[in-house]
Design an enzyme around this catalytic site. Structure first.
Site, PDB file in Angstrom:
ATOM      1  CG  ASN A 118      38.619  77.948  41.648  1.00  0.00           C
ATOM      2  OD1 ASN A 118      39.088  77.027  40.986  1.00  0.00           O
ATOM      3  ND2 ASN A 118      38.579  79.186  41.222  1.00  0.00           N
ATOM      4  CB  SER A 165      48.065  81.755  40.974  1.00  0.00           C
ATOM      5  OG  SER A 165      49.190  80.918  41.065  1.00  0.00           O
ATOM      6  CD  GLU A 204      41.426  78.643  30.436  1.00  0.00           C
ATOM      7  OE1 GLU A 204      41.247  79.865  30.655  1.00  0.00           O
ATOM      8  OE2 GLU A 204      40.920  78.053  29.486  1.00  0.00           O
ATOM      9  CG  LEU A 205      47.426  81.820  33.806  1.00  0.00           C
ATOM     10  CD1 LEU A 205      48.690  82.535  33.404  1.00  0.00           C
ATOM     11  CD2 LEU A 205      47.752  80.540  34.575  1.00  0.00           C
ATOM     12  CB  CYS A 262      39.504  82.720  37.514  1.00  0.00           C
ATOM     13  SG  CYS A 262      38.490  81.615  36.528  1.00  0.00           S
ATOM     14  CD  GLU A 273      42.334  85.941  40.627  1.00  0.00           C
ATOM     15  OE1 GLU A 273      43.352  85.412  41.111  1.00  0.00           O
ATOM     16  OE2 GLU A 273      41.566  85.352  39.873  1.00  0.00           O
ATOM     17  CD  GLU A 308      40.762  74.414  30.079  1.00  0.00           C
ATOM     18  OE1 GLU A 308      41.469  73.408  30.260  1.00  0.00           O
ATOM     19  OE2 GLU A 308      40.271  75.066  31.005  1.00  0.00           O
TER      20      GLU A 308
END
Ligand code: NAD
Length: 459
Positions: free
Chosen positions: A131, A208, A229-230, A263, A360, A437
């Site tokens: 993405n 994911s 990072e989900l 996300c 989501e 991050e």
């Protein structure tokens, strides 16, 4: 070779190598072998090389933007925005390389000195999603390289063209083979090679929650450091006292970024009783003016969804909500353009039992829920396994402060729909992952702390 398709029209826009296990292993070997020399370089030298990479890519940002439109489907304006955002990480960490300071600690023994040294964690690996095909890579690679780590990346097979272009420019900038490597092929196989190799000391994954858990379990067996990072399920809360127009604008911008495939996209929009009807109507009006189209033009447009399974998921979530009584105030079905285009959609009168409240969405859907009190909306916001970001609009300072404490999320964004930049710590809690991050917190993820006691110094 892996074929790459334009989600706007299904045409093939390029290819990426489909590497076998031996090729991936060879790239891992190069990543590991390059570590000693890279980690011993002066921090300034590492920073200068990163700076060069930043400048070369910045000068050709339009080249990157067109590739991104073709392989990801986001529009040109958004691609350029992502590039500027992503370049910010290279620039920031080019500077931050020189600021990995250690410590001295007052000694506990009479003739001794205590130092804390900060050392790069070692060779590292990363796996990124489709993405944000540009920013996801710069955010990880620039941080790792600044810290003195080497990194091998597996980008998404949906968007490898941007990734390989970044690698080309890295080589032109003087980032050597091994210091930054890239592999594409079978994700499961590559993931297993990364997690199974003891020399790789850290893995950074964005994607994911399901895949993140698999990788965390495998990495746990080798006790690797991880950044995860989900997924997210962001609440976007609008109180009666909000700046109405700002809240509408903030919501629409945040929701339609990358056609909702983000996300941190507002996934549950809670609006307080007093302004609910007026607010929903204002969003319908705004969203109905949007043009849906392929993205190679100056105007902002809502683009296609990335692939058939992403498209089917949106269809299914909206249909489920409709069956359970949602009011469809705009859109609500695939766009007449066909293919992977979905109509900007506004759903009202949703309730927390619908699938859409827990999943989501990853599409251009505005899902509205009504609420009455602050306590109620905080409880409902927290009623999710995710904890990435929460947005709220209110002009009550006390309430804004309470929300920032009471909401379970790695990031709380008040009176704005915009989250990321290189200087802030991005990341989640609960099933949205761990680690950060960006900012100085981001570089700590690639650092090991070494305690050194020097005794016997004499008086
Ligand atoms: P995904 O988990 O399917 O894929 C992400 C990456 O993992 C891809 O490179 C894919 O090839 C790879 N992968 C898939 N299965 C694997 C396996 N078994 N072993 C190793 N690697 C594997 O996710 P996606 O569909 O590409 O991206 C969308 C997801 O990413 C969403 O859930 C979204 O919320 C999340 N995301 C999170 C953030 C964040 O910062 N928290 C940012 C962007 C996207």
């Amino acid at each position: 070779m892996i074929k790459v398709f334009n989600p706007a029209d299904g045409t093939c826009v390029g290819e990426a190598p489909e590497m076998n296990a031996a090729e991936v292993k060879a790239a891992i070997d190069r990543t590991c072998n390059a570590f000693p020399a890279w980690s011993r370089k002066l921090a300034k030298e590492r920073g200068d090389i990163l700076r060069r990479w930043f400048e070369l890519v910045r000068d050709d940002r339009h080249v990157f933007a067109e590739i991104m439109v073709r392989e990801n489907g986001k529009c040109l304006a958004e691609a350029l925005g992502e590039i500027d955002y992503g370049l910010g990480f290279i620039e920031w960490y080019a500077e931050e390389a020189r600021r990995v300071y250690g410590d001295t600690i007052p000694s506990h023994a009479p003739n001794a000195a205590v130092m804390v040294m900060k050392e790069p964690a070692g060779p590292t690996a990363a796996i990124t999603p489709w993405n944000f095909p540009f920013m996801m890579i710069t955010r990880k690679v620039a941080t790792a390289l600044a810290a003195g780590c080497t990194m091998i990346i597996k980008p998404s097979e949906e968007t490898p063209l941007t990734a390989y272009k970044l690698l080309d420019y890295a080589r032109k900038a003087g980032i050597p083979e091994g210091v930054f490597e890239m592999v594409t092929g079978n994700p499961q196989e590559i993931g297993a090679l990364f997690t199974g190799d003891d020399r790789i000391r850290k893995i950074s994954f964005t994607g994911s929650t399901a895949v993140g858990k698999l990788l965390a379990a495998a990495s746990g067996r080798a006790l690797k450091k991880m950044t995860l990072e989900l997924g997210g399920n962001a609440p976007f809360i609008v109180f009666d006292d909000a700046d109405f127009d700002e809240a509408v604008a903030g919501l629409v911008a945040a929701k339609l970024r990358n056609s909702g495939q983000v996300c941190i996209s507002p996934n549950r929009i809670y609006v307080q009783d007093g302004i609910y009807d007026r607010f929903v109507a204002a969003v319908v009006e705004r969203a109905s003016q949007l043009r849906v189209d392929q993205g190679l033009q100056q105007e902002f447009v809502v683009g296609p969804l990335i692939n058939q399974s992403g498209f089917d998921k949106v269809v299914q979530l909206v249909d489920d909500a409709k069956r359970r009584g949602a009011a469809v105030l705009l859109g609500g079905k695939p766009h007449a353009k066909g293919g992977l285009f979905y109509q900007p959609t506004v759903l009202a009168d949703l309730n927390d039992d619908m699938q859409i409240a827990h999943t989501e969405i990853f599409g251009p859907v505005f899902p509205f829920y009504r609420f009455s009190s602050e306590d109620e909306v905080v409880n409902r916001s927290n009623n999710t396994e995710y904890g990435l970001v929460a947005y709220a609009y209110t002009r009550d300072v006390g309430r804004a402060f309470r929300l920032s404490r009471n909401i379970e999320a790695g990031m709380v964004i008040l009176n704005s729909g915009s989250v990321g930049t290189a200087s802030v710590p991005f990341g989640g809690v609960k099933h949205s992952g761990y680690g950060r991050e960006g900012s100085h917190y981001g570089i700590d993820e690639y650092i090991e702390v070494k305690y050194v006691l020097m005794d016997g110094l004499g008086r």
